[in-house]
Write a protein that holds these residues in place. Structure first.
Motif, short mmCIF file in Angstrom:
data_model
loop_
_atom_site.label_atom_id
_atom_site.label_comp_id
_atom_site.label_asym_id
_atom_site.label_seq_id
_atom_site.Cartn_x
_atom_site.Cartn_y
_atom_site.Cartn_z
N LEU A 13 0.82 -1.21 0.00
CA LEU A 13 0.00 0.00 0.00
C LEU A 13 0.86 1.26 0.00
CD1 LEU A 13 -2.85 -1.10 2.42
CD2 LEU A 13 -2.96 -0.86 -0.08
N ILE A 14 1.98 1.23 0.71
CA ILE A 14 2.89 2.39 0.71
C ILE A 14 3.47 2.56 -0.70
CG2 ILE A 14 5.08 3.29 1.57
CD1 ILE A 14 4.33 1.96 4.29
N LYS A 15 3.88 1.47 -1.31
CA LYS A 15 4.42 1.56 -2.68
C LYS A 15 3.34 2.05 -3.64
CE LYS A 15 6.98 -0.84 -6.16
NZ LYS A 15 8.35 -1.17 -6.26
N LEU A 16 2.13 1.54 -3.49
CA LEU A 16 1.01 1.99 -4.33
C LEU A 16 0.79 3.49 -4.17
CD1 LEU A 16 -1.46 1.63 -6.15
CD2 LEU A 16 -2.73 0.90 -4.13
N ALA A 17 0.87 3.98 -2.95
CA ALA A 17 0.62 5.40 -2.68
C ALA A 17 1.61 6.30 -3.42
CB ALA A 17 0.69 5.67 -1.18
N HIS A 18 2.80 5.77 -3.73
CA HIS A 18 3.83 6.58 -4.38
C HIS A 18 4.05 6.21 -5.85
CE1 HIS A 18 5.00 8.65 -0.73
NE2 HIS A 18 4.86 7.50 -0.10
N SER A 19 3.28 5.28 -6.36
CA SER A 19 3.49 4.81 -7.74
C SER A 19 2.76 5.68 -8.75
CB SER A 19 3.01 3.36 -7.88
OG SER A 19 3.84 2.51 -7.13
N LYS A 20 3.41 5.83 -9.88
CA LYS A 20 2.87 6.64 -10.97
C LYS A 20 2.66 5.76 -12.20
CE LYS A 20 4.94 10.90 -9.31
NZ LYS A 20 3.70 11.43 -8.80
N LEU A 34 -5.66 8.28 -11.18
CA LEU A 34 -6.14 7.99 -12.54
C LEU A 34 -7.65 8.14 -12.58
CD1 LEU A 34 -4.05 4.77 -13.29
CD2 LEU A 34 -3.74 7.04 -14.33
N PRO A 35 -8.19 8.61 -13.69
CA PRO A 35 -9.65 8.72 -13.78
C PRO A 35 -10.32 7.35 -13.62
CG PRO A 35 -8.59 9.82 -15.64
CD PRO A 35 -7.52 9.07 -14.90
N GLU A 36 -11.45 7.35 -12.95
CA GLU A 36 -12.14 6.09 -12.68
C GLU A 36 -12.48 5.36 -13.97
OE1 GLU A 36 -16.00 4.34 -10.32
OE2 GLU A 36 -15.29 6.34 -9.81
N LEU A 62 -10.44 0.15 -4.74
CA LEU A 62 -10.53 1.34 -3.89
C LEU A 62 -11.49 2.36 -4.49
CD1 LEU A 62 -6.75 1.63 -3.05
CD2 LEU A 62 -8.56 1.18 -1.38
N LYS A 63 -11.40 2.59 -5.79
CA LYS A 63 -12.27 3.57 -6.45
C LYS A 63 -13.73 3.13 -6.43
CE LYS A 63 -9.01 6.04 -9.37
NZ LYS A 63 -9.33 7.39 -8.93
N VAL A 64 -13.97 1.85 -6.72
CA VAL A 64 -15.34 1.33 -6.73
C VAL A 64 -15.98 1.51 -5.35
CG1 VAL A 64 -16.65 -0.84 -6.83
CG2 VAL A 64 -15.04 -0.29 -8.63
N ASN A 65 -15.18 1.41 -4.31
CA ASN A 65 -15.69 1.51 -2.95
C ASN A 65 -15.50 2.89 -2.32
OD1 ASN A 65 -16.66 -1.29 -2.29
ND2 ASN A 65 -14.62 -1.74 -3.07
N GLY A 66 -15.04 3.86 -3.12
CA GLY A 66 -14.88 5.24 -2.63
C GLY A 66 -13.81 5.38 -1.56
N LEU A 67 -12.74 4.61 -1.65
CA LEU A 67 -11.72 4.60 -0.60
C LEU A 67 -10.38 5.19 -1.04
CD1 LEU A 67 -12.46 1.01 0.76
CD2 LEU A 67 -13.18 3.19 1.74
N GLU A 68 -10.39 6.02 -2.07
CA GLU A 68 -9.14 6.59 -2.57
C GLU A 68 -8.38 7.37 -1.50
OE1 GLU A 68 -12.21 6.99 -4.01
OE2 GLU A 68 -11.99 7.45 -6.13
N ASP A 69 -9.10 8.01 -0.58
CA ASP A 69 -8.44 8.82 0.44
C ASP A 69 -7.56 7.98 1.36
OD1 ASP A 69 -9.34 11.23 -0.49
OD2 ASP A 69 -11.00 11.38 0.93
N ILE A 71 -5.40 5.79 0.41
CA ILE A 71 -4.07 5.81 -0.22
C ILE A 71 -3.46 7.21 -0.13
CG2 ILE A 71 -2.81 5.48 -2.40
CD1 ILE A 71 -3.78 2.87 -1.04
N ARG A 72 -4.25 8.24 -0.29
CA ARG A 72 -3.73 9.60 -0.17
C ARG A 72 -3.22 9.85 1.25
NH1 ARG A 72 -8.60 10.70 -3.46
NH2 ARG A 72 -7.85 10.75 -5.60
N ASN A 73 -3.92 9.33 2.25
CA ASN A 73 -3.48 9.47 3.64
C ASN A 73 -2.21 8.68 3.90
OD1 ASN A 73 -5.58 11.18 4.31
ND2 ASN A 73 -6.92 9.52 4.97
N ILE A 74 -2.09 7.50 3.31
CA ILE A 74 -0.85 6.72 3.44
C ILE A 74 0.31 7.50 2.85
CG2 ILE A 74 0.34 4.66 2.58
CD1 ILE A 74 -2.37 3.18 2.94
N LYS A 75 0.08 8.12 1.70
CA LYS A 75 1.16 8.90 1.04
C LYS A 75 1.63 10.03 1.94
CE LYS A 75 2.38 11.10 -3.28
NZ LYS A 75 1.99 11.41 -4.64
N LYS A 76 0.71 10.69 2.62
CA LYS A 76 1.09 11.77 3.53
C LYS A 76 1.81 11.23 4.76
CE LYS A 76 -2.81 14.69 2.26
NZ LYS A 76 -4.14 15.12 2.68
#
Length: 80
Positions: A13-20, A34-36, A62-69, A71-76
């Motif tokens: 999840l940490i790697k995902l949070a920083h992956s492009k 990325l757009p849904e 995550l997007k289907v379940n509205g949980l994108e935040d 990953i954003r919180n993990i990134k922070k």
């Protein structure tokens, strides 16, 4: 064994949070941003093989379940 799995999930999840996105129209954009419709397109077409595909599958869930935040919180919380 459970602690090891939890550690692997955390690292993933940490790697995902920083992956492009490494290629295409959205090259350089954070995967979680990325757009849904694009992630849904991959879900329908088939995700790439390997770690990128695994990450895009997770982004889809995550997007289907509205949980994108999450990953954003993990990134922070875990900056590079």
């Amino acid at each position: 064994m459970k602690d090891k799995m939890l550690g692997q999930d955390k690292d993933f999840l940490i790697k995902l949070a920083h992956s492009k996105m490494p290629f295409g129209k959205y090259e350089g954009r954070d995967l979680i941003d990325l757009p849904e419709y694009y992630v849904v397109w991959y879900h329908n077409k088939g995700f790439p093989k390997g770690q990128l595909g695994d990450m895009l599958k997770m982004v889809y869930e995550l997007k289907v379940n509205g949980l994108e935040d999450l990953i954003r919180n993990i990134k922070k919380r875990y900056p590079k």
